[in-house]
Design a protein around this motif. Structure first.
Motif, PDB file in Angstrom:
ATOM      1  N   ASN B   2      11.755  15.520   2.431  1.00 33.67           N
ATOM      2  CA  ASN B   2      10.466  14.845   2.565  1.00 33.67           C
ATOM      3  C   ASN B   2      10.661  13.439   3.109  1.00 33.67           C
ATOM      4  O   ASN B   2      11.748  12.899   3.085  1.00 33.67           O
ATOM      5  N   ARG B   3       9.572  12.887   3.581  1.00 32.14           N
ATOM      6  CA  ARG B   3       9.642  11.519   4.097  1.00 32.14           C
ATOM      7  C   ARG B   3       9.926  10.546   2.961  1.00 32.14           C
ATOM      8  O   ARG B   3       9.522  10.751   1.825  1.00 32.14           O
ATOM      9  N   ALA B   4      10.616   9.490   3.332  1.00 30.99           N
ATOM     10  CA  ALA B   4      10.976   8.493   2.326  1.00 30.99           C
ATOM     11  C   ALA B   4       9.727   7.801   1.789  1.00 30.99           C
ATOM     12  O   ALA B   4       8.694   7.748   2.458  1.00 30.99           O
ATOM     13  N   VAL B   5       9.841   7.294   0.589  1.00 32.93           N
ATOM     14  CA  VAL B   5       8.739   6.566  -0.026  1.00 32.93           C
ATOM     15  C   VAL B   5       8.519   5.277   0.768  1.00 32.93           C
ATOM     16  O   VAL B   5       9.462   4.552   1.039  1.00 32.93           O
ATOM     17  N   PRO B   6       7.280   4.986   1.178  1.00 35.62           N
ATOM     18  CA  PRO B   6       7.055   3.774   1.959  1.00 35.62           C
ATOM     19  C   PRO B   6       7.151   2.521   1.082  1.00 35.62           C
ATOM     20  O   PRO B   6       6.968   2.588  -0.128  1.00 35.62           O
ATOM     21  N   ALA B   9       4.379   1.562  -1.384  1.00 38.51           N
ATOM     22  CA  ALA B   9       4.344   2.151  -2.735  1.00 38.51           C
ATOM     23  C   ALA B   9       5.036   1.233  -3.734  1.00 38.51           C
ATOM     24  O   ALA B   9       4.547   1.016  -4.849  1.00 38.51           O
ATOM     25  N   VAL B  10       6.169   0.679  -3.333  1.00 38.52           N
ATOM     26  CA  VAL B  10       6.912  -0.215  -4.223  1.00 38.52           C
ATOM     27  C   VAL B  10       6.088  -1.476  -4.487  1.00 38.52           C
ATOM     28  O   VAL B  10       6.028  -1.991  -5.606  1.00 38.52           O
ATOM     29  N   VAL B  94      13.543   3.274  -7.833  1.00 38.59           N
ATOM     30  CA  VAL B  94      13.671   2.705  -6.486  1.00 38.59           C
ATOM     31  C   VAL B  94      15.119   2.255  -6.297  1.00 38.59           C
ATOM     32  O   VAL B  94      15.456   1.100  -6.510  1.00 38.59           O
TER      33      VAL B  94
END
Lengths: 301, 249
Positions: B2-6, B9-10, B94
């Protein structure tokens, strides 16, 4: 799947984890056992990228943890039930975590219900008991519905009902094909929960065995008869590795199954007053393992 | 895969963390109270000023001590996680640690700028209402705007310095203590010492800024002063980011 290859972690002169090579497979609950200070938590921290190995590698699903694109959807972890800001409510603690991996906020409500914290979700976690903290930690680990779970002492501080709940939860997760690694010092708990055991002693791998095998290796048949010497002879002829007279006059037989001992007695025309299987408790098996380690270490000096 | 967390979001997560603890609101409330009240008192105690920016400068005096609250806030945002062990959870969620630090810095910076701007406007209003200035205090006066802008910017940098010190030291007491020495204690002490090198030291420390001036420290022009504060904030921040990446949690 978790793969450790030659994992070593030193803190100064102290070796916390010593050349650990082991693979944790999916679809079963793997118990991670070892005395205090044997390196269980350090190993888990290395797996999660929280501590940098001195040498060797730890990979999760084939990658180093820190390279996972969506960590919480892959791996859920409970390392420290106290790991939460005391002034934040349980709901907001989980919400912030969910947001960090772009998980839907609805998932927060789901896990809160799953772990049974609905009634205290909006309270600051300062007043949480150890057991409630564990539930909150498990909720956090489950947020991303992960493929791999690492839980460090999850039943610590839980009441009997909570312990049973965790056991059933872990069993269910493993049955769904996930990788479940759970450490505990409660042997009895492991006996009921784990399918497979990884045992550490002083940072080194002592055993990587299926639960049945470990228990089987330390199990025996107990048989009581008024014709002890006769039966003992018959059993030895039948190939029992070890027949031993116990204090109360019963025989302890190793190397033959219950059925075989019964058959031998029948053929030898010996009357039996008792025939039972003695299962070694995990605790006994575990102590035997770790004792050997201590002796080995003492002898090596 | 899946695409990385943008990164967004952090950032959202850190924003939630910021507003969901009381210490943030305590810092904000005390900051507003100290700086706001000092501003109005200073303006009320100043009957007249020769120029608009001088009147405003006087009303900003509460920022001197008040900015310590931003330092504390910045420190707490980082050390609060290490004190409770929450850092374990955060950095597991993270694992690209610099992202966490950048996100924390951004939310503290925005928070600091927001409240400082609010206070700066309030202080300017106090000067305009209570201090007699030939020609008044026009809101669009470029000198006034520069003074206010410098104040808000410097306050933002103090918040960043707090985050940076927290990341380097990981201890609330240590980071707040060293931070207070750097910005509030050492610069005036060195300025009072009198010798040439002490004055130079004083000027090279990130003294708190009040409007265009350093607070109680050896005087510098505002471009130099702001540059020194910025250099410290960025320098300590980079050190904090490197240490965060390299150290075990």
């Amino acid at each position: 799947m978790i793969t450790l290859a030659g994992l070593t972690k030193r803190y100064g002169a102290r070796v916390a984890v010593d050349d650990l090579t082991v693979t944790i497979h999916p679809g079963r609950v793997t118990g991670f056992l070892g005395p205090n200070g044997s390196g269980k938590t350090t190993t888990m921290r290395c797996i999660l990228g929280l501590a940098r190995p001195t040498s060797g590698t730890a990979t999760v699903l084939g990658r180093p943890y820190r390279e996972l694109a969506q960590p919480m959807r892959r791996v859920g972890a409970l390392i420290d039930p106290g790991a939460r800001h005391p002034g934040r409510t349980a709901y907001r603690h989980l919400l912030a975590l969910a947001q960090s991996n772009r998980l839907p906020a609805a998932r927060v409500d789901e896990v809160i219900e799953l772990v049974g914290l609905e009634s205290v979700a909006d309270e600051r976690v300062r007043g949480f008991s150890l057991g409630m903290g564990q539930r909150l930690g498990i909720a956090a680990a489950l947020l991303g519905d992960p493929d791999v779970l690492l839980l460090d002492e999850p039943v610590n501080g839980l009441d009997p009902e909570g312990i049973r709940w965790v056991r059933e939860l872990l069993r269910g997760l493993a049955d769904e094909g996930r990788t479940v690694l759970v450490s505990s010092h409660l042997m009895s708990e492991m006996e009921d929960t784990a399918d497979h055991l990884v045992v550490l002693g002083r940072g080194r791998l002592l055993a990587d065995v299926p639960m049945d095998e470990l228990l089987g290796a330390h199990s025996a048949v107990r048989v009581r008869t008024p014709q002890g010497p006769l039966l003992a002879d018959a059993l030895r002829r039948a190939g029992s590795a070890h027949v031993e007279l116990e204090i109360d006059g019963a025989l302890r037989v190793e190397g033959l199954s219950l059925t075989e001992v019964g058959d031998v007695a029948f053929l030898a025309d010996v009357r039996l007053h008792e025939l039972s299987r003695v299962t070694a408790s995990l605790e006994a098996a575990y102590l035997a393992l770790t004792d050997e380690d201590v002796e080995y270490r003492a002898g090596a000096r | 895969m899946n695409r990385a967390v943008p990164f967004r979001a952090v950032l959202r997560s850190e924003w939630t963390k910021l507003w969901s603890v009381r210490s943030t609101w305590w810092c904000a409330a005390v900051y507003l109270l100290v700086v706001g009240a000092s501003g109005w008192l200073a303006a009320a105690g100043t009957d007249s000023a020769p120029r608009a920016d001088v009147a405003v400068q006087t009303a900003l005096s509460g920022f001197g001590v008040g900015q310590l609250l931003l330092l504390v806030l910045g420190v707490l945002v980082v050390t609060g996680e290490f004190a409770s062990g929450l850092a374990l959870v955060t950095l597991t969620a993270v694992p690209r640690r610099s992202r966490v630090l950048v996100a924390k810095t951004v939310v503290v910076l925005v928070w600091s700028l927001l409240f400082s701007a609010l206070l700066a406007v309030s202080c300017a209003l106090a000067a305009r209402t209570l201090t007699a200035v030939p020609g008044g205090v026009p809101p669009g006066d470029p000198d006034v705007l520069r003074t206010l802008g410098l104040q808000v910017g410097a306050a933002g940098l103090v918040g960043v310095l707090g985050v940076a010190l927290g990341a380097v030291l990981r201890s609330t007491a240590g980071a707040v203590g060293i931070g207070a020495i750097l910005v509030l204690v050492a610069p005036p002490v060195l300025a009072l010492a009198g010798s040439d090198w002490a004055a130079r030291m004083s000027r090279s420390l990130p003294a708190l800024r009040v409007g265009e001036d350093a607070f109680l420290a050896a005087a510098t022009s505002w471009p130099v002063g702001i540059a020194v504060v910025a250099a410290w904030s960025v320098g300590v921040w980079v050190l904090g980011a490197v240490l965060l990446e390299r150290r075990d949690v």
